[in-house]
Motif scaffolding. Structure first.
Motif, PDB file in Angstrom:
ATOM      1  N   UNK A  42       0.821  -1.202   0.000  1.00 51.74           N
ATOM      2  CA  UNK A  42       0.000   0.000   0.000  1.00 51.74           C
ATOM      3  C   UNK A  42       0.861   1.261   0.000  1.00 51.74           C
ATOM      4  N   UNK A  43       1.918   1.275   0.809  1.00 49.85           N
ATOM      5  CA  UNK A  43       2.782   2.449   0.855  1.00 49.85           C
ATOM      6  C   UNK A  43       3.473   2.688  -0.478  1.00 49.85           C
ATOM      7  N   UNK A  44       3.904   1.612  -1.151  1.00 50.15           N
ATOM      8  CA  UNK A  44       4.551   1.753  -2.464  1.00 50.15           C
ATOM      9  C   UNK A  44       3.557   2.278  -3.499  1.00 50.15           C
ATOM     10  N   UNK A  45       2.325   1.772  -3.441  1.00 46.45           N
ATOM     11  CA  UNK A  45       1.300   2.234  -4.373  1.00 46.45           C
ATOM     12  C   UNK A  45       0.974   3.705  -4.133  1.00 46.45           C
ATOM     13  N   UNK A  46       0.921   4.106  -2.855  1.00 45.17           N
ATOM     14  CA  UNK A  46       0.637   5.505  -2.523  1.00 45.17           C
ATOM     15  C   UNK A  46       1.742   6.414  -3.042  1.00 45.17           C
ATOM     16  N   UNK A  47       2.990   6.022  -2.833  1.00 42.35           N
ATOM     17  CA  UNK A  47       4.115   6.840  -3.309  1.00 42.35           C
ATOM     18  C   UNK A  47       4.116   6.940  -4.832  1.00 42.35           C
ATOM     19  N   UNK A  48       3.879   5.810  -5.496  1.00 44.80           N
ATOM     20  CA  UNK A  48       3.868   5.814  -6.954  1.00 44.80           C
ATOM     21  C   UNK A  48       2.764   6.719  -7.502  1.00 44.80           C
ATOM     22  N   UNK A  49       1.595   6.669  -6.865  1.00 45.01           N
ATOM     23  CA  UNK A  49       0.474   7.500  -7.320  1.00 45.01           C
ATOM     24  C   UNK A  49       0.806   8.980  -7.154  1.00 45.01           C
ATOM     25  N   UNK A  50       1.333   9.353  -5.997  1.00 44.92           N
ATOM     26  CA  UNK A  50       1.672  10.753  -5.721  1.00 44.92           C
ATOM     27  C   UNK A  50       2.724  11.259  -6.698  1.00 44.92           C
ATOM     28  N   UNK A  51       3.752  10.457  -6.911  1.00 51.25           N
ATOM     29  CA  UNK A  51       4.844  10.880  -7.794  1.00 51.25           C
ATOM     30  C   UNK A  51       4.390  10.946  -9.243  1.00 51.25           C
ATOM     31  N   UNK A  52       3.428  10.104  -9.624  1.00 51.87           N
ATOM     32  CA  UNK A  52       2.978  10.088 -11.016  1.00 51.87           C
ATOM     33  C   UNK A  52       2.048  11.254 -11.331  1.00 51.87           C
ATOM     34  N   UNK A  53       1.077  11.519 -10.467  1.00 54.00           N
ATOM     35  CA  UNK A  53       0.059  12.508 -10.810  1.00 54.00           C
ATOM     36  C   UNK A  53       0.449  13.931 -10.417  1.00 54.00           C
ATOM     37  N   UNK A  54       1.312  14.086  -9.431  1.00 51.49           N
ATOM     38  CA  UNK A  54       1.638  15.428  -8.957  1.00 51.49           C
ATOM     39  C   UNK A  54       2.627  16.147  -9.853  1.00 51.49           C
ATOM     40  N   UNK A  55       2.491  17.468  -9.947  1.00 55.09           N
ATOM     41  CA  UNK A  55       3.392  18.254 -10.786  1.00 55.09           C
ATOM     42  C   UNK A  55       3.548  19.667 -10.245  1.00 55.09           C
ATOM     43  N   UNK A  56       4.207  19.829  -9.083  1.00 50.04           N
ATOM     44  CA  UNK A  56       4.510  21.186  -8.619  1.00 50.04           C
ATOM     45  C   UNK A  56       5.612  21.794  -9.471  1.00 50.04           C
ATOM     46  N   UNK A  57       5.752  23.113  -9.502  1.00 50.49           N
ATOM     47  CA  UNK A  57       6.836  23.737 -10.262  1.00 50.49           C
ATOM     48  C   UNK A  57       8.191  23.216  -9.811  1.00 50.49           C
ATOM     49  N   UNK A  58       9.176  23.198 -10.705  1.00 47.75           N
ATOM     50  CA  UNK A  58      10.502  22.678 -10.355  1.00 47.75           C
ATOM     51  C   UNK A  58      11.071  23.351  -9.112  1.00 47.75           C
ATOM     52  N   UNK A  59      11.600  22.532  -8.203  1.00 51.51           N
ATOM     53  CA  UNK A  59      12.237  23.051  -7.003  1.00 51.51           C
ATOM     54  C   UNK A  59      11.299  23.425  -5.880  1.00 51.51           C
ATOM     55  N   UNK A  60      10.005  23.220  -6.055  1.00 49.83           N
ATOM     56  CA  UNK A  60       9.032  23.576  -5.018  1.00 49.83           C
ATOM     57  C   UNK A  60       8.431  22.319  -4.409  1.00 49.83           C
ATOM     58  N   UNK A  61       7.628  22.504  -3.385  1.00 46.27           N
ATOM     59  CA  UNK A  61       6.917  21.405  -2.757  1.00 46.27           C
ATOM     60  C   UNK A  61       5.457  21.422  -3.216  1.00 46.27           C
ATOM     61  N   UNK A  62       4.748  20.310  -3.058  1.00 45.84           N
ATOM     62  CA  UNK A  62       3.343  20.273  -3.488  1.00 45.84           C
ATOM     63  C   UNK A  62       2.542  21.420  -2.871  1.00 45.84           C
ATOM     64  N   UNK A  63       1.787  22.107  -3.705  1.00 51.17           N
ATOM     65  CA  UNK A  63       0.982  23.230  -3.236  1.00 51.17           C
ATOM     66  C   UNK A  63      -0.487  22.863  -3.150  1.00 51.17           C
ATOM     67  N   UNK A  64      -1.235  23.714  -2.489  1.00 55.99           N
ATOM     68  CA  UNK A  64      -2.675  23.512  -2.369  1.00 55.99           C
ATOM     69  C   UNK A  64      -3.324  24.875  -2.112  1.00 55.99           C
ATOM     70  N   UNK A  65      -4.642  24.882  -2.131  1.00 56.26           N
ATOM     71  CA  UNK A  65      -5.366  26.097  -1.803  1.00 56.26           C
ATOM     72  C   UNK A  65      -5.330  26.311  -0.289  1.00 56.26           C
ATOM     73  N   UNK A  66      -4.884  27.472   0.116  1.00 56.92           N
ATOM     74  CA  UNK A  66      -4.935  27.859   1.523  1.00 56.92           C
ATOM     75  C   UNK A  66      -5.792  29.112   1.695  1.00 56.92           C
ATOM     76  N   UNK A  67      -6.579  29.404   0.673  1.00 56.38           N
ATOM     77  CA  UNK A  67      -7.520  30.518   0.723  1.00 56.38           C
ATOM     78  C   UNK A  67      -8.807  30.067   0.047  1.00 56.38           C
ATOM     79  N   UNK A  68      -9.815  30.896   0.100  1.00 54.69           N
ATOM     80  CA  UNK A  68     -11.084  30.558  -0.536  1.00 54.69           C
ATOM     81  C   UNK A  68     -10.921  30.502  -2.052  1.00 54.69           C
ATOM     82  N   UNK A  69     -11.706  29.647  -2.682  1.00 56.78           N
ATOM     83  CA  UNK A  69     -11.725  29.622  -4.135  1.00 56.78           C
ATOM     84  C   UNK A  69     -12.997  30.296  -4.632  1.00 56.78           C
ATOM     85  N   UNK A  70     -12.871  30.887  -5.808  1.00 53.96           N
ATOM     86  CA  UNK A  70     -14.010  31.517  -6.484  1.00 53.96           C
ATOM     87  C   UNK A  70     -14.011  30.985  -7.907  1.00 53.96           C
ATOM     88  N   UNK A  71     -15.038  30.240  -8.272  1.00 59.75           N
ATOM     89  CA  UNK A  71     -15.066  29.506  -9.530  1.00 59.75           C
ATOM     90  C   UNK A  71     -15.918  30.236 -10.565  1.00 59.75           C
TER      91      UNK A  71
END
Length: 300
Positions: A42-71
């Motif tokens: 399970x841990x290997x599958x989780x790591x593989x999924x994260x590394x495959x789908x994630x794409x933060x800008x080079x040299x940065x860490x994974x980002x997320x929304x820390x403020x409200x979104x307006x769609x």
């Protein structure tokens, strides 16, 4: 810069006369997503999924929304646009992201068109700084932007991430044409950083001529996933149970899968102030592994 981008988006979009796809279809009560069984820990599958789908800008860490979104959704009939906005809002609230009230200034801009390539290219030409507001840390590479412009994908996205001071939420970098901010470093640590990475805004283009037989509900979930996390447009998810396989042949995808939901939960509950990319990745892997284990034990 974002105001200029928003203006360009409004000018580039045009409502469609017909419905974009079939109305959203709710998953029957009690129906569970298929559990992916492929022999990996399970841990290997989780790591593989994260590394495959994630794409933060080079040299940065994974980002997320820390403020409200307006769609904002344009290029669709109003009732379909509202259906998509509501679905994105539900998915955002599920992971603790607040949603602003109607009339807000959009930071999630979604445009439907019958020629995604032409629209994406014109957007980049008209609002360049909105796509690359700084020399580093805020966006993917030039080749990724070129792919955004020329891709034939049914859905394409472009995230702008802002490095901010954890203590104040103020930008920690200089934008193009602006003076560099003063950054005060406190509590230096090998485990904790003074900087986190916030998603500042995202542009998503839907090419309705290429969405095929995808239901509108599944399409809305796909867009919601691209809204809430930085995704790799070139990810190979053929081995994974994910909404990202929506447009693949012979894959039955009706909405966010258990893996998708748990990945978002892990992203939005793990710490954002780890000192290194590796430390934050490990923290995210642990969170996803724990959440998936709980989901599997619960039968999801």
């Amino acid at each position: 810069m974002f105001a200029a981008l928003a203006s360009a988006l409004v000018l580039a979009s045009a409502p469609q006369d017909g419905p974009p796809a079939a109305p959203a279809q709710e998953q029957p009560a009690g129906q569970l997503d298929d559990v992916l069984v492929d022999g990996r820990r399970l841990e290997d599958a989780a790591r593989a999924f994260i590394e495959e789908v994630g794409a933060p800008p080079p040299g940065t860490r994974p980002g997320r929304w820390n403020s409200e979104i307006c769609v904002s959704v344009t290029g669709m009939q109003p009732r379909f646009a509202q259906l998509m906005i509501d679905q994105i809002a539900r998915r955002a609230l599920d992971v603790g992201v607040d949603v602003e009230a109607p009339g807000c200034r959009p930071n999630v801009v979604i445009l439907a068109t019958d020629d995604g390539r032409a629209l994406a290219s014109s957007l980049v030409e008209d609002a360049g700084l909105g796509f690359q507001p700084a020399h580093s840390s805020t966006n993917l590479t030039r080749s990724a932007l070129r792919r955004f412009r020329t891709s034939r994908a049914p859905v394409r996205w472009w995230h702008v991430t802002i490095p901010v001071l954890v203590a104040t939420g103020e930008p920690a970098i200089a934008f193009k044409g602006q003076p560099a901010p003063t950054v005060t470093v406190r509590d230096a640590s090998r485990l904790r950083s003074n900087i986190r990475y916030d998603i500042g805004w995202v542009v998503i283009v839907i090419d309705m001529s290429r969405t095929g037989n995808a239901s509108f509900g599944a399409l809305s979930d796909y867009v919601a996933f691209a809204t809430l996390t930085q995704l790799d447009a070139t990810a190979d998810t053929s081995r994974d149970d994910t909404i990202l396989n929506l447009f693949e042949e012979n894959r039955q995808v009706t909405g966010l899968t258990a893996w998708d939901r748990d990945y978002l939960s892990a992203l939005y509950t793990s710490r954002t102030d780890r000192a290194t990319v590796g430390q934050q990745l490990n923290d995210l892997v642990r969170s996803l592994t724990d959440i998936r284990r709980s989901s599997v034990e619960a039968g999801d």
